[in-house]
Design an enzyme around this catalytic site. Structure first.
Site, mmCIF file in Angstrom:
data_model
loop_
_atom_site.group_PDB
_atom_site.id
_atom_site.type_symbol
_atom_site.label_atom_id
_atom_site.label_comp_id
_atom_site.label_asym_id
_atom_site.label_seq_id
_atom_site.Cartn_x
_atom_site.Cartn_y
_atom_site.Cartn_z
ATOM 1 N N ASP A 97 -79.996 -41.988 -36.297
ATOM 2 C CA ASP A 97 -79.919 -42.727 -35.038
ATOM 3 C C ASP A 97 -78.619 -42.333 -34.341
ATOM 4 O O ASP A 97 -77.532 -42.701 -34.805
ATOM 5 C CB ASP A 97 -79.920 -44.248 -35.288
ATOM 6 C CG ASP A 97 -81.237 -44.764 -35.870
ATOM 7 O OD1 ASP A 97 -82.051 -43.946 -36.347
ATOM 8 O OD2 ASP A 97 -81.430 -46.000 -35.854
ATOM 9 N N LYS A 161 -84.081 -45.761 -28.729
ATOM 10 C CA LYS A 161 -83.626 -47.006 -29.366
ATOM 11 C C LYS A 161 -82.729 -47.742 -28.393
ATOM 12 O O LYS A 161 -81.902 -47.122 -27.697
ATOM 13 C CB LYS A 161 -82.881 -46.656 -30.660
ATOM 14 C CG LYS A 161 -82.209 -47.839 -31.364
ATOM 15 C CD LYS A 161 -81.526 -47.396 -32.651
ATOM 16 C CE LYS A 161 -80.712 -48.509 -33.294
ATOM 17 N NZ LYS A 161 -79.995 -48.042 -34.522
ATOM 18 N N LYS A 190 -87.514 -48.116 -30.670
ATOM 19 C CA LYS A 190 -86.867 -49.021 -31.636
ATOM 20 C C LYS A 190 -86.074 -50.070 -30.888
ATOM 21 O O LYS A 190 -85.199 -49.730 -30.076
ATOM 22 C CB LYS A 190 -85.959 -48.229 -32.573
ATOM 23 C CG LYS A 190 -85.176 -49.103 -33.569
ATOM 24 C CD LYS A 190 -84.415 -48.245 -34.572
ATOM 25 C CE LYS A 190 -83.538 -49.093 -35.494
ATOM 26 N NZ LYS A 190 -82.797 -48.225 -36.489
HETATM 27 O O1 LIG Z 1 -79.725 -51.250 -35.411
HETATM 28 C C1 LIG Z 1 -78.548 -51.474 -35.374
HETATM 29 C C2 LIG Z 1 -77.944 -52.767 -35.004
HETATM 30 O O2 LIG Z 1 -76.594 -52.737 -35.364
HETATM 31 C C3 LIG Z 1 -78.576 -54.025 -35.617
HETATM 32 O O3 LIG Z 1 -78.036 -55.110 -34.879
HETATM 33 P P1 LIG Z 1 -78.033 -56.623 -35.418
HETATM 34 O O4 LIG Z 1 -76.963 -56.719 -36.477
HETATM 35 O O5 LIG Z 1 -77.693 -57.454 -34.174
HETATM 36 O O6 LIG Z 1 -79.405 -56.927 -35.991
#
Ligand SMILES: O=C[C@H](O)COP(=O)(O)O
Length: 230
Positions: A97, A161, A190
């Site tokens: 990513d 994403k 995503k």
């Molecule tokens: O996908 C990467 C993000 O850092 C996930 O964020 P979150 O901790 O708010 O679920």
């Protein structure tokens, strides 16, 4: 959204179980790996430092290893992002990513964005991994979001994403819908950043998300309210 998507078990297959806190310990990392196997999440998403550890812990489990590149600012040269991606893939990452050049995104400079993303995509695909492109929706207006998504498609990315979860706001159903409309039906979308509940996840899937990045994956599949991990 079909009824099938509403079931927690089905939602689990969308989730990249994420731990990107810079201070995460090896014990923390191994814990999320065990959780991902238990709940049958799609992947575990960690910083490059922990890819080798995660790939070893998940070997044979069917859960994928995911890492981040140019994270969370995107403000590193494309060849440096590609070098970071190559290292992660060699360590066992199945998915990368990357964060895009946000200056180019704010300038709606599609050519620069295509070059940035393509440089990383070529390296990631050479290693038989897939590339997700973080456009950081919270920092962009709708026109800039569209151009960033178009650049990702042109550069050969496998997913777009929404967010890092580290730079202001996270995923919204409106942004997911705009991204899905822009990239068409085939590319992955995503939703990540602030997805804390089953209802949040269902809304993102209904809007067109095919993957959910969350540090609250267990709360989501249990139908509970998660909290920020950072
Ligand atoms: O996908 C990467 C993000 O850092 C996930 O964020 P979150 O901790 O708010 O679920």
């Amino acid at each position: 959204m079909s009824n099938e998507a509403a079931t927690p078990a089905h939602i689990a297959s969308y989730i990249d179980h994420t731990l990107l806190k810079p201070e995460a310990s090896e014990a923390d990392i191994l814990k999320v790996c065990a959780e991902a196997v238990e709940y049958k999440f799609k992947s575990v998403c960690v910083n490059p430092l922990w890819v080798k550890t995660v790939a070893k812990a998940l070997k044979g489990s069917g859960v994928l290893t995911c890492s981040v590149v140019g994270f969370p600012m995107g403000a590193t040269p494309s060849d440096v992002k590609a070098f970071e991606a190559r290292g992660a893939v060699l360590d066992g990452a199945d998915e990368i990513d990357m964060v895009i050049n946000m200056a180019a995104a704010r300038a709606a400079d599609k050519g620069a964005l295509v070059d940035d993303i393509r440089t990383v995509a070529e390296t990631v695909h050479a290693g038989e991994a897939i590339l997700k492109v973080i456009i950081e929706t919270s920092m962009l207006d709708d026109e800039q979001k569209v151009i960033a998504c178009e650049a990702a498609v042109e550069a050969g990315a496998d997913f777009v994403k929404t967010s890092t979860g580290f730079n202001g706001g996270g995923a919204t159903a409106e942004d997911v819908a705009l991204m899905r409309k822009t990239v068409g039906p085939e590319l992955g979308v995503k939703a990540s950043g602030g997805v804390r509940s089953l209802a949040d996840a269902q809304a993102m899937i209904a809007a067109g998300a095919t993957r959910i990045g969350a540090s609250s994956g267990i709360a989501i599949v249990k139908g509970e309210q998660g909290s920020s991990a950072y």
